[in-house]
Design an enzyme around this catalytic site. Structure first.
Site, short mmCIF file in Angstrom:
data_model
loop_
_atom_site.label_atom_id
_atom_site.label_comp_id
_atom_site.label_asym_id
_atom_site.label_seq_id
_atom_site.Cartn_x
_atom_site.Cartn_y
_atom_site.Cartn_z
N GLY A 13 0.81 -1.21 0.00
CA GLY A 13 0.00 0.00 0.00
C GLY A 13 0.84 1.26 0.00
O GLY A 13 2.09 1.20 0.01
N CYS A 128 -2.62 11.43 11.00
CA CYS A 128 -1.74 12.30 10.21
C CYS A 128 -1.99 13.78 10.49
O CYS A 128 -1.05 14.57 10.65
CB CYS A 128 -1.91 12.01 8.72
SG CYS A 128 -3.63 11.97 8.16
N HIS A 248 -0.86 17.36 3.52
CA HIS A 248 -2.02 18.02 4.13
C HIS A 248 -1.66 19.47 4.48
O HIS A 248 -0.50 19.79 4.76
CB HIS A 248 -2.42 17.32 5.43
CG HIS A 248 -3.02 15.97 5.25
ND1 HIS A 248 -3.31 15.42 4.02
CD2 HIS A 248 -3.42 15.05 6.19
CE1 HIS A 248 -3.86 14.22 4.20
NE2 HIS A 248 -3.92 13.98 5.50
N GLN A 321 1.59 13.95 4.25
CA GLN A 321 0.77 13.02 5.02
C GLN A 321 1.36 11.62 5.06
O GLN A 321 1.28 10.92 6.07
CB GLN A 321 -0.65 12.97 4.43
CG GLN A 321 -1.58 11.99 5.10
CD GLN A 321 -1.48 10.58 4.54
OE1 GLN A 321 -1.13 10.39 3.39
NE2 GLN A 321 -1.76 9.59 5.36
#
Length: 344
Positions: A13, A128, A248, A321
């Site tokens: 991932g 995060c 972010h 993030q």
């Protein structure tokens, strides 16, 4: 200490792949590396430091003889983390499963590394958005205790994982080709209704709770209290998904017990490890997701006194993030443990 045996759960991932990149970049020591994932991804080949590994299906037995388990997150953590800990593996977990467990340290190494020593086999990585916010606020907290925070987040699709990134890519391509955009992931995959994120903002991350705040928003409240060991701070969060791939951003109002000057805030931030001050609005210099992606540090700008409250300051913060908000923070915990001999 001898080099540890390391397992990465969720290796295929977005966060798992970032673990691999960071292990290579930071030359993280290991005697053996095991890449784990679900049965769906088992058998894939991945290269780390020039060596090709075959991804294995994760089972409790996978952690026998493993010293450090880097968990990328997901529901599987709740099952496998305790099993790994039983087998002597210290788990650093990116999911939300253990963050509010009183027996599990919730750690940002630059802020509360001492809590790592209290671990009983599992250490939680914060959300995060919490990490990125507190990297900017801890230096201010050290100048004068914080009494109130109002934060609005602008969260990249990387927060929804690899699928979120792929969905934004697909939607942009479809829009530019005159096709109807098909949404399958956001705001939350588990819901029946989904909205396109391309050319859009979605003020909804995770599920809504009974108080009309989202779970993501309440994570920022509860996790901040736990990390700072201070549960009297008044915190209001509004979390928003934006059509940005990585990094972010957050707009933060912070109120302190005593007034602090902009210059004192700037100096404190500049001296804090893992923070970069980028604050020169006259020359149009301020943090932006496009330029803070792939970076280790969190960037702070637009530092200014509040117009109506002498005890308040406003900030704009950006941080990657997937890096500091996830994989880097977890790897820094592992590095700290090795440096201070805190493995089981």
């Amino acid at each position: 200490m001898k080099k540890p045996v390391v397992a990465i759960l969720g290796a295929t991932g977005a966060v798992g792949q970032e673990f691999i990149r960071l292990i290579e970049e930071r030359q993280f020591p290991y005697s053996k590396l095991i890449l784990l994932a679900s049965s769906r991804s088992a058998g894939k080949k991945m290269s780390v430091n020039g060596h090709v590994y075959t991804v294995e299906e994760a089972t409790p037995e996978s952690f026998t003889g493993v010293d450090i388990g880097l968990f990328a997150g997901g529901a599987i953590s709740k099952t496998l983390a305790p099993e790994a800990a039983k087998r002597g593996c210290v788990v650093i977990d990116n999911s939300s499963a253990f963050r509010m467990d009183k027996t599990v340290p919730l750690v940002i190494p630059e802020i509360n590394a001492a809590d790592i020593a209290m671990h009983q086999g599992i250490i939680a990585n914060p959300n995060c958005s919490t990490i990125i916010m507190l990297m900017a606020l801890k230096p201010i907290y050290d100048l004068s205790p914080i009494t109130k925070i109002i934060v609005s987040t602008y969260q990249a699709v990387s927060g929804a994982g690899k699928e979120g990134i792929e969905e934004l890519e697909t939607e942009v391509k479809d829009f530019l080709q005159g096709k109807e955009m098909q949404a399958h992931i956001l705001p939350t995959k588990s819901l029946d209704t989904h909205y396109p994120i391309a050319f859009n903002l979605i003020p909804h991350i995770d599920v809504f709770l009974d108080n009309d705040y989202s779970k993501e928003e309440m994570k920022m409240v509860h996790e901040t209290h736990k990390i700072l060991h201070q549960d009297t701070i008044a915190i209001t969060a509004t979390t928003v998904r934006v059509p940005v791939f990585r990094s972010h951003a957050e707009s933060i109002y912070v109120e302190t017990e005593e007034p602090v000057s902009v210059e004192a805030v700037r100096q404190a931030l500049d001296a804090f490890p893992g923070v970069q001050v980028e604050d020169d609005p006259v020359h149009m210099k301020y943090p932006m997701p496009l330029y803070t992606s792939e970076k280790y540090d969190c960037y702070v700008g637009r530092i200014r006194k509040d117009l109506y409250n002498e005890k308040a300051v406003n900030l704009w913060v950006c941080g990657d993030q997937i890096r500091k908000g996830a994989a880097l923070n977890a790897l820094q915990i592992a590095e700290y443990m090795l440096a201070h001999d805190l493995l089981l």
